[in-house]
Design a protein around this motif. Structure first.
Motif, PDB file in Angstrom:
ATOM      1  N   UNK A   1       9.233   5.090  -9.499  1.00  0.00           N
ATOM      2  CA  UNK A   1       8.549   4.628  -8.297  1.00  0.00           C
ATOM      3  C   UNK A   1       7.719   5.776  -7.730  1.00  0.00           C
ATOM      4  N   UNK A   2       6.459   5.502  -7.423  1.00  0.00           N
ATOM      5  CA  UNK A   2       5.561   6.473  -6.806  1.00  0.00           C
ATOM      6  C   UNK A   2       5.315   6.036  -5.365  1.00  0.00           C
ATOM      7  N   UNK A   3       5.529   6.963  -4.439  1.00  0.00           N
ATOM      8  CA  UNK A   3       5.296   6.696  -3.022  1.00  0.00           C
ATOM      9  C   UNK A   3       4.272   7.715  -2.519  1.00  0.00           C
ATOM     10  N   UNK A   4       3.189   7.230  -1.927  1.00  0.00           N
ATOM     11  CA  UNK A   4       2.129   8.138  -1.487  1.00  0.00           C
ATOM     12  C   UNK A   4       1.497   7.621  -0.204  1.00  0.00           C
ATOM     13  N   UNK A   5       1.263   8.549   0.723  1.00  0.00           N
ATOM     14  CA  UNK A   5       0.541   8.218   1.950  1.00  0.00           C
ATOM     15  C   UNK A   5      -0.252   9.448   2.351  1.00  0.00           C
ATOM     16  N   UNK A   6      -1.567   9.322   2.330  1.00  0.00           N
ATOM     17  CA  UNK A   6      -2.413  10.471   2.611  1.00  0.00           C
ATOM     18  C   UNK A   6      -2.199  11.541   1.558  1.00  0.00           C
ATOM     19  N   UNK A   7      -1.979  12.769   2.009  1.00  0.00           N
ATOM     20  CA  UNK A   7      -1.753  13.868   1.080  1.00  0.00           C
ATOM     21  C   UNK A   7      -0.314  14.045   0.663  1.00  0.00           C
ATOM     22  N   UNK A   8       0.600  13.221   1.186  1.00  0.00           N
ATOM     23  CA  UNK A   8       2.026  13.330   0.864  1.00  0.00           C
ATOM     24  C   UNK A   8       2.372  12.391  -0.288  1.00  0.00           C
ATOM     25  N   UNK A   9       3.229  12.875  -1.190  1.00  0.00           N
ATOM     26  CA  UNK A   9       3.523  12.094  -2.392  1.00  0.00           C
ATOM     27  C   UNK A   9       4.947  12.379  -2.853  1.00  0.00           C
TER      28      UNK A   9
ATOM     29  N   UNK B   1       0.832  -1.201   0.000  1.00  0.00           N
ATOM     30  CA  UNK B   1       0.000   0.000   0.000  1.00  0.00           C
ATOM     31  C   UNK B   1       0.867   1.251   0.000  1.00  0.00           C
ATOM     32  N   UNK B   2       0.650   2.106  -0.994  1.00  0.00           N
ATOM     33  CA  UNK B   2       1.367   3.373  -1.060  1.00  0.00           C
ATOM     34  C   UNK B   2       2.629   3.375  -1.888  1.00  0.00           C
ATOM     35  N   UNK B   3       3.029   2.220  -2.416  1.00  0.00           N
ATOM     36  CA  UNK B   3       4.280   2.148  -3.192  1.00  0.00           C
ATOM     37  C   UNK B   3       4.024   1.380  -4.482  1.00  0.00           C
ATOM     38  N   UNK B   4       4.315   2.033  -5.603  1.00  0.00           N
ATOM     39  CA  UNK B   4       4.033   1.450  -6.910  1.00  0.00           C
ATOM     40  C   UNK B   4       5.196   1.711  -7.859  1.00  0.00           C
ATOM     41  N   UNK B   5       5.527   0.724  -8.679  1.00  0.00           N
ATOM     42  CA  UNK B   5       6.520   0.867  -9.742  1.00  0.00           C
ATOM     43  C   UNK B   5       5.799   0.952 -11.083  1.00  0.00           C
ATOM     44  N   UNK B   6       6.325   1.810 -11.973  1.00  0.00           N
ATOM     45  CA  UNK B   6       5.709   2.033 -13.276  1.00  0.00           C
ATOM     46  C   UNK B   6       6.789   1.977 -14.353  1.00  0.00           C
ATOM     47  N   UNK B   7       6.586   1.155 -15.345  1.00  0.00           N
ATOM     48  CA  UNK B   7       7.510   1.018 -16.468  1.00  0.00           C
ATOM     49  C   UNK B   7       7.403   2.260 -17.357  1.00  0.00           C
ATOM     50  N   UNK B   8       8.546   2.952 -17.561  1.00  0.00           N
ATOM     51  CA  UNK B   8       8.562   4.140 -18.424  1.00  0.00           C
ATOM     52  C   UNK B   8       9.390   3.942 -19.685  1.00  0.00           C
ATOM     53  N   UNK B   9      10.424   3.066 -19.631  1.00  0.00           N
ATOM     54  CA  UNK B   9      11.392   3.045 -20.706  1.00  0.00           C
ATOM     55  C   UNK B   9      12.187   4.339 -20.713  1.00  0.00           C
ATOM     56  N   UNK B  10      12.927   4.579 -21.801  1.00  0.00           N
ATOM     57  CA  UNK B  10      13.674   5.818 -21.947  1.00  0.00           C
ATOM     58  C   UNK B  10      15.150   5.636 -21.725  1.00  0.00           C
ATOM     59  N   UNK B  11      15.584   5.744 -20.494  1.00  0.00           N
ATOM     60  CA  UNK B  11      17.005   5.573 -20.186  1.00  0.00           C
ATOM     61  C   UNK B  11      17.468   4.191 -20.626  1.00  0.00           C
ATOM     62  N   UNK B  12      16.697   3.203 -20.281  1.00  0.00           N
ATOM     63  CA  UNK B  12      16.805   1.855 -20.861  1.00  0.00           C
ATOM     64  C   UNK B  12      15.397   1.453 -21.269  1.00  0.00           C
ATOM     65  N   UNK B  13      15.294   0.410 -22.067  1.00  0.00           N
ATOM     66  CA  UNK B  13      13.974  -0.001 -22.536  1.00  0.00           C
ATOM     67  C   UNK B  13      13.087  -0.440 -21.377  1.00  0.00           C
ATOM     68  N   UNK B  14      13.700  -0.977 -20.322  1.00  0.00           N
ATOM     69  CA  UNK B  14      12.927  -1.489 -19.193  1.00  0.00           C
ATOM     70  C   UNK B  14      12.902  -0.589 -17.980  1.00  0.00           C
ATOM     71  N   UNK B  15      13.372   0.629 -18.101  1.00  0.00           N
ATOM     72  CA  UNK B  15      13.465   1.568 -16.981  1.00  0.00           C
ATOM     73  C   UNK B  15      12.105   1.793 -16.315  1.00  0.00           C
ATOM     74  N   UNK B  16      12.116   1.924 -14.966  1.00  0.00           N
ATOM     75  CA  UNK B  16      10.888   2.158 -14.205  1.00  0.00           C
ATOM     76  C   UNK B  16      11.086   3.297 -13.215  1.00  0.00           C
TER      77      UNK B  16
END
Length: 281
Positions: free
Chosen positions: A198-206, A181-196
């Motif tokens: 990380x989003x960290x969120x708890x309440x109103x803090x992000x 809960x509150x931590x997610x990885x997202x594949x973006x590519x770019x720097x490398x094809x598989x680069x990801x």
């Protein structure tokens, strides 16, 4: 060790070692008179780049973002070429915090280039073994595929000694993965094809950890991408999306490589820093 709280989630920056790389390569086509105003450069045209993992503690779990440059992975020539001034003190820092290598639950690998992955394995006798014996290592399926079968360009950064010993610990994902809960990885590519990222969120803090599509605070301009990027236009598109998203929501941005800032908040223009966590130098 600097710390930051995102709600009840605690981030602690650890010492993963330091490199010095060519400033021109780190800022791509951006002219030196522009980038050197934002990030110091030495007389060899090199900039200081940390390789500092972040300990993330949430929901009773201990997680690392990337693993540093490790110890004993590079010969003298490599240390000279990559400007290695010190190797990792990651395990010692964890020990200071009362955390053993067996206490790490997950390692969130934004990508598997050597300066992020060398800390995953160590030498024992004639074999490479995992540093973190039971940690599940999370990375994108695309990145894991390339790590094992690098191309003519990427073979210089995907090292077999960084992956063979941890193959059974790898947990690859496609597109997005919620770690807890509150931590997610997202594949973006770019720097490398598989680069990801990380989003960290708890309440109103992000917080958004952009990894190597924004390695330092000086790379905030969406057009300032690395000559090392395999897919620079993909990096630009990902930066456009996540800078717009984060600036509108007042998010923190954190860094693995920045020698001066651990994390910052910008105003909505993305030009003025309004909150900061500086690295103790």
């Amino acid at each position: 060790m600097e710390t930051l709280r995102i709600g009840d989630i605690k981030l602690t920056w650890l010492n993963g070692g330091v490199t010095h790389l060519d400033g021109g390569a780190m800022f791509g086509v951006v002219p030196k008179p522009l980038w050197s105003k934002k990030y110091p450069v030495n007389d060899k045209n090199q900039i200081e780049l940390r390789t500092d993992p972040i300990l993330v503690q949430a929901n009773g779990l201990n997680m690392l973002i990337d693993s540093g440059i490790g110890n004993g992975k590079m010969n003298d020539k490599q240390k000279r070429n990559f400007g290695v001034a010190e190797e990792s003190a990651l395990v010692a820092d964890l020990d200071t915090l009362g955390i053993g290598t067996n206490d790490i639950d997950y390692i969130l690998m934004t990508h598997l280039h050597f300066d992020h992955a060398c800390g995953l394995t160590k030498r024992e006798g004639d074999a490479w073994v995992p540093v973190f014996e039971r940690a599940e290592i999370i990375t994108t399926q695309t990145e894991w595929n390339e790590m094992q079968n690098p191309n003519i360009r990427s073979k210089s950064t995907y090292w077999y000694e960084n992956w063979e010993a941890i193959e059974s610990l790898i947990r690859p994902f496609e597109d997005e993965k919620v770690i807890t809960d509150g931590i997610k990885m997202i594949h973006t590519g770019g720097h490398s094809d598989g680069h990801a990222i990380i989003i960290i969120q708890d309440g109103g803090d992000r917080l958004i950890h952009m990894a190597d599509i924004m390695p330092t605070h000086a790379h905030a301009n969406v057009l300032w991408v690395l000559a090392y990027d395999d897919y620079p236009m993909t990096s630009i598109k990902a930066k456009e999306r996540w800078m717009k998203d984060g600036l509108e929501k007042g998010s923190w941005y954190s860094f693995y490589h920045d020698a001066y800032y651990r994390a910052v908040k910008w105003d909505e223009s993305g030009k003025e820093i309004i909150e900061e966590l500086k690295r103790n130098r």
